[in-house]
Design a protein around this motif. Sequence first.
Motif, short mmCIF file in Angstrom:
data_model
loop_
_atom_site.label_atom_id
_atom_site.label_comp_id
_atom_site.label_asym_id
_atom_site.label_seq_id
_atom_site.Cartn_x
_atom_site.Cartn_y
_atom_site.Cartn_z
N ALA A 135 -8.10 -33.48 -6.08
CA ALA A 135 -6.72 -33.93 -6.28
C ALA A 135 -6.17 -34.64 -5.05
CB ALA A 135 -5.83 -32.74 -6.64
N GLU A 136 -5.47 -35.76 -5.30
CA GLU A 136 -4.83 -36.51 -4.22
C GLU A 136 -3.32 -36.42 -4.29
OE1 GLU A 136 -6.34 -40.47 -4.26
OE2 GLU A 136 -8.38 -39.87 -3.67
N SER A 137 -2.83 -35.66 -5.27
CA SER A 137 -1.39 -35.44 -5.38
C SER A 137 -1.18 -34.00 -5.84
CB SER A 137 -0.76 -36.42 -6.38
OG SER A 137 -1.15 -36.09 -7.70
N ASN A 138 0.06 -33.65 -6.14
CA ASN A 138 0.33 -32.28 -6.59
C ASN A 138 0.23 -32.15 -8.11
OD1 ASN A 138 2.61 -33.69 -7.30
ND2 ASN A 138 4.06 -32.29 -6.32
N VAL A 139 -0.37 -33.14 -8.77
CA VAL A 139 -0.60 -33.11 -10.21
C VAL A 139 -2.08 -33.38 -10.49
CG1 VAL A 139 -0.05 -34.17 -12.44
CG2 VAL A 139 1.76 -33.86 -10.72
N ILE A 140 -2.70 -32.55 -11.32
CA ILE A 140 -4.10 -32.75 -11.69
C ILE A 140 -4.18 -33.90 -12.71
CG2 ILE A 140 -6.12 -31.73 -12.82
CD1 ILE A 140 -5.19 -29.01 -11.75
N THR A 141 -5.01 -34.89 -12.41
CA THR A 141 -5.17 -36.03 -13.31
C THR A 141 -6.60 -36.06 -13.87
OG1 THR A 141 -5.91 -37.53 -11.56
CG2 THR A 141 -3.52 -37.32 -11.90
N MET A 142 -6.85 -37.02 -14.76
CA MET A 142 -8.18 -37.13 -15.38
C MET A 142 -9.26 -37.35 -14.34
SD MET A 142 -8.07 -36.83 -18.73
CE MET A 142 -9.37 -37.81 -19.47
N GLU A 143 -8.94 -38.06 -13.25
CA GLU A 143 -9.93 -38.35 -12.22
C GLU A 143 -10.35 -37.09 -11.44
OE1 GLU A 143 -7.16 -40.19 -12.68
OE2 GLU A 143 -8.30 -41.78 -13.71
N ASP A 144 -9.55 -36.04 -11.54
CA ASP A 144 -9.81 -34.83 -10.75
C ASP A 144 -10.71 -33.82 -11.45
OD1 ASP A 144 -7.98 -35.88 -8.90
OD2 ASP A 144 -6.29 -34.91 -9.91
N ILE A 145 -10.80 -33.88 -12.78
CA ILE A 145 -11.53 -32.86 -13.52
C ILE A 145 -13.02 -33.22 -13.61
CG2 ILE A 145 -9.49 -32.22 -14.85
CD1 ILE A 145 -10.61 -33.76 -17.21
N PRO A 146 -13.89 -32.25 -13.92
CA PRO A 146 -15.33 -32.53 -13.95
C PRO A 146 -15.69 -33.69 -14.88
CG PRO A 146 -14.94 -30.18 -14.04
CD PRO A 146 -13.60 -30.83 -14.18
N GLU A 147 -16.63 -34.50 -14.44
CA GLU A 147 -17.03 -35.69 -15.21
C GLU A 147 -17.60 -35.32 -16.57
OE1 GLU A 147 -20.04 -39.53 -14.83
OE2 GLU A 147 -19.77 -38.16 -13.14
N ARG A 148 -18.33 -34.17 -16.64
CA ARG A 148 -18.95 -33.80 -17.91
C ARG A 148 -17.90 -33.58 -19.00
NH1 ARG A 148 -18.83 -29.13 -15.00
NH2 ARG A 148 -17.85 -27.35 -16.04
N ILE A 149 -16.71 -33.10 -18.62
CA ILE A 149 -15.65 -32.89 -19.61
C ILE A 149 -15.11 -34.22 -20.08
CG2 ILE A 149 -13.37 -31.88 -20.00
CD1 ILE A 149 -14.06 -29.68 -18.05
N ARG A 150 -14.87 -35.15 -19.14
CA ARG A 150 -14.40 -36.48 -19.54
C ARG A 150 -15.45 -37.19 -20.41
NH1 ARG A 150 -13.46 -37.06 -13.95
NH2 ARG A 150 -14.90 -38.83 -13.86
N ARG A 151 -16.73 -37.11 -19.99
CA ARG A 151 -17.80 -37.80 -20.71
C ARG A 151 -17.98 -37.23 -22.11
NH1 ARG A 151 -21.60 -37.10 -17.08
NH2 ARG A 151 -22.57 -35.34 -18.13
N TYR A 152 -17.93 -35.92 -22.22
CA TYR A 152 -18.09 -35.26 -23.52
C TYR A 152 -16.97 -35.69 -24.47
CZ TYR A 152 -18.68 -31.45 -26.91
OH TYR A 152 -18.88 -30.73 -28.04
#
Length: 456
Positions: free
Chosen positions: A376-393
């Motif tokens: 995380a680069e801010s105080n909000v979790i974004t799509m870029e912060d979560i594991p790639e396998r979850i986004r890819r799936y």
Amino acid sequence: MMDHIKEKMNLSDYDNVLIADEQGSVIFYDLADLNVLKELGQRPEEFMGKHITTSFKDLSEKNSTILQVLKTGEAICNAEQELITKTGNTFVTRNSTYPIIENGKVIGAVEFSKHFFAKENIQSLDKYAGNKVYRKNNTIYTIDNIITENPRMERVKEQIRKVARTNSTVLIYGKTGTGKEIAAQAIHNLSERYEKPFTSLNCGAIPASLLESTLFGTTKGSFTGSEDMPGLFEQAEGGTLFLDEINSLDFDLQVKLLKAIEEKTIRRLGGKKNIALNIRVISATNEDPDILLRENRLREDLFYRLGVVQFDLPPLPQRKEDIELLTEYYINFYNEHMNILIERADEEVMALFQRYDWPGNIRELKNAIETAYNHAESNVITMEDIPERIRRYSEKMPGTLAQKAVQPLKEAVEQFEKEMIMAELERSGGVIAKTARKLGLSKQSLKYKMDKYMLR
């Protein structure tokens, strides 16, 4: 010098030793617990070499025992001070401070100290343990750690409250990551056995050749190199023995386990006397007990003995209403345990979390949040912060399902099963035992399917 100090004080009464030079700068600090330094709002490299007054907001040349001793050359014993840390917490310290004298000149001071929390600042103790009351019985969870709004899980919690009042054996069935150990610890901590040890063993993590000695202990001379050693049954005396992945036990050991539970006695390997037991046994399996019985991988008599009370933990996809609640819970958890402050996950992430099928269940969700904290680069979790396998799936699911819709059902099911196995093999690094556990299959069943789909 040290002999003189020992005459005036009992060193065992103090936790920490600090040495300052003649200017009052810290040149040595031996802390019993580094968490204390963290509470001061300091890192070790920031503390060393700094003037003693910089460590507390209200410490000055007038009230610092070290600076007073450096100035007068006279020891100050058993002085109590209430000080305010850089993080705003109040510490009470008890200090005994002595001058270091060389050739008649004060060249430094040594201070022995112990830190105490004031009652109004008791929240500082949250940093020291996940569960302040129960940690001494080897547990970190209570029923309050079962976070849910799901009606089925609420019924499980009610079952836990009821069964905790008895000494009956309990069998917990749930997929990997559904919280079986949390449930087992909750039972123990609600029971009358809570002051006794909770002893846990993952049966699938111990080689079969060592399981018997691990459970029942050994007698000196029973085999080469053996010593008198209590097993986990004895170590759990008065408390609870939790056996996870009970489906990993071979048939011969299942017989011995049944005998121990029914007769409430065990005999160490090579031993000649029976040892009486007063323990409760809770077991768990990540495979459906009905399938285990049908495939003759779990003895029927042991199943009935272990499962006097049985309850099933639903997987996370069947607890969709808990996903947002659990996400908030783990954000609060990592806010306390990491040096990062996150307020929430954004709407796109929460929508994805609701669509994702969570093969690793709650454990996977927790790990996904932890991964986000590391990106995380801010105080909000974004799509870029979560594991790639979850986004890819998530990205490939709609197309995959659409493709299956034009196939015959049998072919579609087989294709879907093959893709699931391939994906889990990749996530598990090709380890068959781990993949089988994640998919809720036996190793034999997984190997059969891998051969069927030519995945080996």
